[in-house]
Structure formats: C-alpha cells, structure tokens
Design an enzyme around this catalytic site. Structure first.
Site, PDB file in Angstrom:
ATOM      1  CG  ASP A 150       7.797  -2.313   5.241  1.00 29.33           C
ATOM      2  OD1 ASP A 150       8.368  -3.408   5.060  1.00 29.33           O
ATOM      3  OD2 ASP A 150       8.062  -1.298   4.571  1.00 29.33           O
ATOM      4  CG  ASN A 206       7.893   8.175  -2.202  1.00 27.59           C
ATOM      5  OD1 ASN A 206       8.688   7.440  -1.609  1.00 27.59           O
ATOM      6  ND2 ASN A 206       6.589   8.033  -2.095  1.00 27.59           N
ATOM      7  CG  HIS A 212       8.708   4.882   0.753  1.00 34.03           C
ATOM      8  ND1 HIS A 212       7.738   4.565  -0.172  1.00 34.03           N
ATOM      9  CD2 HIS A 212       9.564   3.840   0.740  1.00 34.03           C
ATOM     10  CE1 HIS A 212       8.006   3.391  -0.705  1.00 34.03           C
ATOM     11  NE2 HIS A 212       9.113   2.929  -0.175  1.00 34.03           N
ATOM     12  CD  GLU A 263       4.354   5.957   0.668  1.00 38.23           C
ATOM     13  OE1 GLU A 263       5.408   6.496   0.286  1.00 38.23           O
ATOM     14  OE2 GLU A 263       3.791   5.061   0.019  1.00 38.23           O
TER      15      GLU A 263
HETATM   16  C1  GLP Z   1       9.262  -0.980  -0.430  1.00 39.86           C
HETATM   17  C2  GLP Z   1       9.567  -1.179   1.037  1.00 39.86           C
HETATM   18  C3  GLP Z   1      10.684  -0.269   1.492  1.00 39.86           C
HETATM   19  C4  GLP Z   1      11.819  -0.311   0.489  1.00 39.86           C
HETATM   20  C5  GLP Z   1      11.335   0.178  -0.823  1.00 39.86           C
HETATM   21  C6  GLP Z   1      12.415   0.319  -1.878  1.00 39.86           C
HETATM   22  O1  GLP Z   1       8.351   0.045  -0.655  1.00 39.86           O
HETATM   23  N1  GLP Z   1       8.436  -0.979   1.879  1.00 39.86           N
HETATM   24  O2  GLP Z   1      11.108  -0.669   2.788  1.00 39.86           O
HETATM   25  O3  GLP Z   1      12.882   0.458   0.953  1.00 39.86           O
HETATM   26  O4  GLP Z   1      10.379  -0.765  -1.247  1.00 39.86           O
HETATM   27  O5  GLP Z   1      12.393  -0.737  -2.748  1.00 39.86           O
HETATM   28  P1  GLP Z   1      13.484  -1.086  -3.838  1.00 39.86           P
HETATM   29  O6  GLP Z   1      14.681  -1.555  -3.087  1.00 39.86           O
HETATM   30  O7  GLP Z   1      12.831  -2.180  -4.629  1.00 39.86           O
HETATM   31  O8  GLP Z   1      13.700   0.130  -4.619  1.00 39.86           O
END
Ligand code: GLP
Length: 244
Positions: free
Chosen positions: A67, A135, A137, A142
């Site tokens: 993404d 959440n 995702h 989302e």
């Molecule tokens: C972002 C990315 C996700 C990732 C998420 C979790 O929102 N778009 O792909 O999984 O962060 O992040 P973290 O590893 O910092 O908790």
C-alpha cells in the site's frame, strides 16, 4: 493456519527472517510482497544481515508493496516507498527494475490500481508479508472492506489516522486516503506470513484465530487461506492463550 508464538519481538523477527531466508535460498527469483509499519523492521534487519554475510542474494527477486498513502510524494519521508528503500532496498542488491510500488503521486489512481493488479497477475506473489492494524486492517483494507476487494483507493479510518499520525512531524499533514492492494489480491499469494507484536494486537489476533469470517475484522478473511503462517509474540497472543 499455523500459529507460531514467540517469546518477544526479537524472537518473532528472527523466526520470520529464518523462514524468508530459507524461501529465498530455495528460490532466488521469488516474488515477495513486503509490508510497512513498525512490526517488520526487526525482520528486515535480519535479512540485511544475512545478505551482508552472503547467505542470500536479492538480485533475482521481485518485490511488491502492499500500500501507499495518497497523495504523497515518493521522496516524502513518510511515504512507504521511502521507508522500504531506507530500511531494506538500499541495503541489499535488489534490482530497481524489479521493485514495484503503488504510486502515491499518480494522477489517475484508477489506472494506477488496475495496472498494479495486472502486474501482480503477471508475476504472482509467492510470499506475502503482512502486519495488522489495531482494528484488524490488513494493508489499508479497513473494517468493512469487502473480502473480494481489489487494489483501489480507500479512505483511512479514524483509528488508523490516529495510530499512524505519530509518524508524521506535522500530524495534520498525514494523507487521509491511500492506495491499497485489495483483500482478494492479498489472498492470491501462495504463502502469507502475518506478524503481530504487542498487547494492542491481541484482540485482532483473537478474531483471526478464534473468530469467524467477519468483514468487521479484515484479517479474518485470511482464515481460509491454505498457507497462512501467523508469527506473534506472547503479548499479541495473550487473548488466545487465555481463552484456549
Ligand atoms: C499500516 C500499514 C499496514 C500495517 C499496519 C500495522 O497501517 N498500512 O500494512 O500492517 O500499519 O502497523 P504496525 O506494525 O506499526 O502496528
């Protein structure tokens, strides 16, 4: 689904790197889709180390990324493109022409998403690395995202804006939209490795391991994937361990 519970973040990173190193050694022209966020860097560090020790080479691999914020310039320090180069790509011998990103600067986002889908169809992903949002995702799919969704432009949820704005110097400058691979796009990968660390992720992991398929929790879409490896630390596993 194979769930591997590690003692802590360090061991989680080691386990994930160990699996990836084996896969890259077996197949030097492997196609990997990488993830961002604060969970994968420990694993990326181990990959860089293995490269420096000449255990693995990246010259034949192709990368995708899940993404990207929209709109954001590639050179912006908060773009996922910048993140991947800084943490991994600039430290290994992956070829520039083999690196694929969703372009957060694209004028025509629809065309950008269609082209990305096509590229993935032409070069199917062998290994998909995934983190998970608090959440539930995955990538930027989302809660409420359709399980048959494809690569597209999405609006970020308030929870995600809150969770990710900590990375932006000026919090208000954080884009409120993003381009993301869809859930069905992600699930096409032959193998998925999902990483989660810390208590904040325990509820999402509980839904993945113990819950039903539920569009309110996007990660549950992975439950019926035939090659899913979930690598988590004890804190992220706390609810599944309690309720076993
Ligand atoms: C972002 C990315 C996700 C990732 C998420 C979790 O929102 N778009 O792909 O999984 O962060 O992040 P973290 O590893 O910092 O908790």
């Amino acid at each position: 689904m194979l769930v591997k519970i590690q003692k802590n973040y360090k061991e989680l990173s080691e386990k994930a790197a160990e699996i990836l190193i084996k896969e890259i050694s077996k197949n030097p022209s492997i196609v990997i889709c990488f993830a961002t966020g604060s969970t994968p860097p420990g694993m990326y560090k181990k990959l860089v180390l293995a490269y420096k020790k000449k255990k693995i080479r990246f010259s034949g691999i192709t990368s995708f990324n899940l993404d990207e914020y929209y709109k954001i310039k590639r050179k912006d320090k908060n773009s996922y493109c910048y993140y991947m180069h800084k943490i991994l790509f600039d430290k290994i011998n992956i070829k520039n022409k083999n690196i694929n990103f969703l372009n957060g600067e694209a004028k025509n986002y629809k065309k950008e998403c269609e082209n990305y889908e096509k590229k993935i169809n032409d070069k199917p992903i062998d290994i998909q690395i995934l983190g998970v949002g608090v959440n539930g995702h995955i990538a930027f799919n989302e809660p409420g995202s359709k399980f048959n969704s494809k690569t597209r432009l999405v609006r970020l949820s308030q929870e995600t804006i809150k969770a990710n704005s900590r990375f932006f110097k000026n919090k208000k400058s954080m884009p409120k939209k993003a381009l993301t691979m869809g859930i069905s796009t992600i699930k096409k990968a032959k193998k998925i490795i999902l990483l989660a660390s810390g208590e904040k992720k325990a509820e999402a992991i509980f839904h993945l391991v113990k819950g039903n398929l539920d569009e309110k929790w996007p990660l549950t879409s992975l439950k019926n994937h035939n090659n899913l490896v979930v690598i988590i630390d004890k804190k992220a596993a706390s609810l599944i361990l309690k309720k076993l």
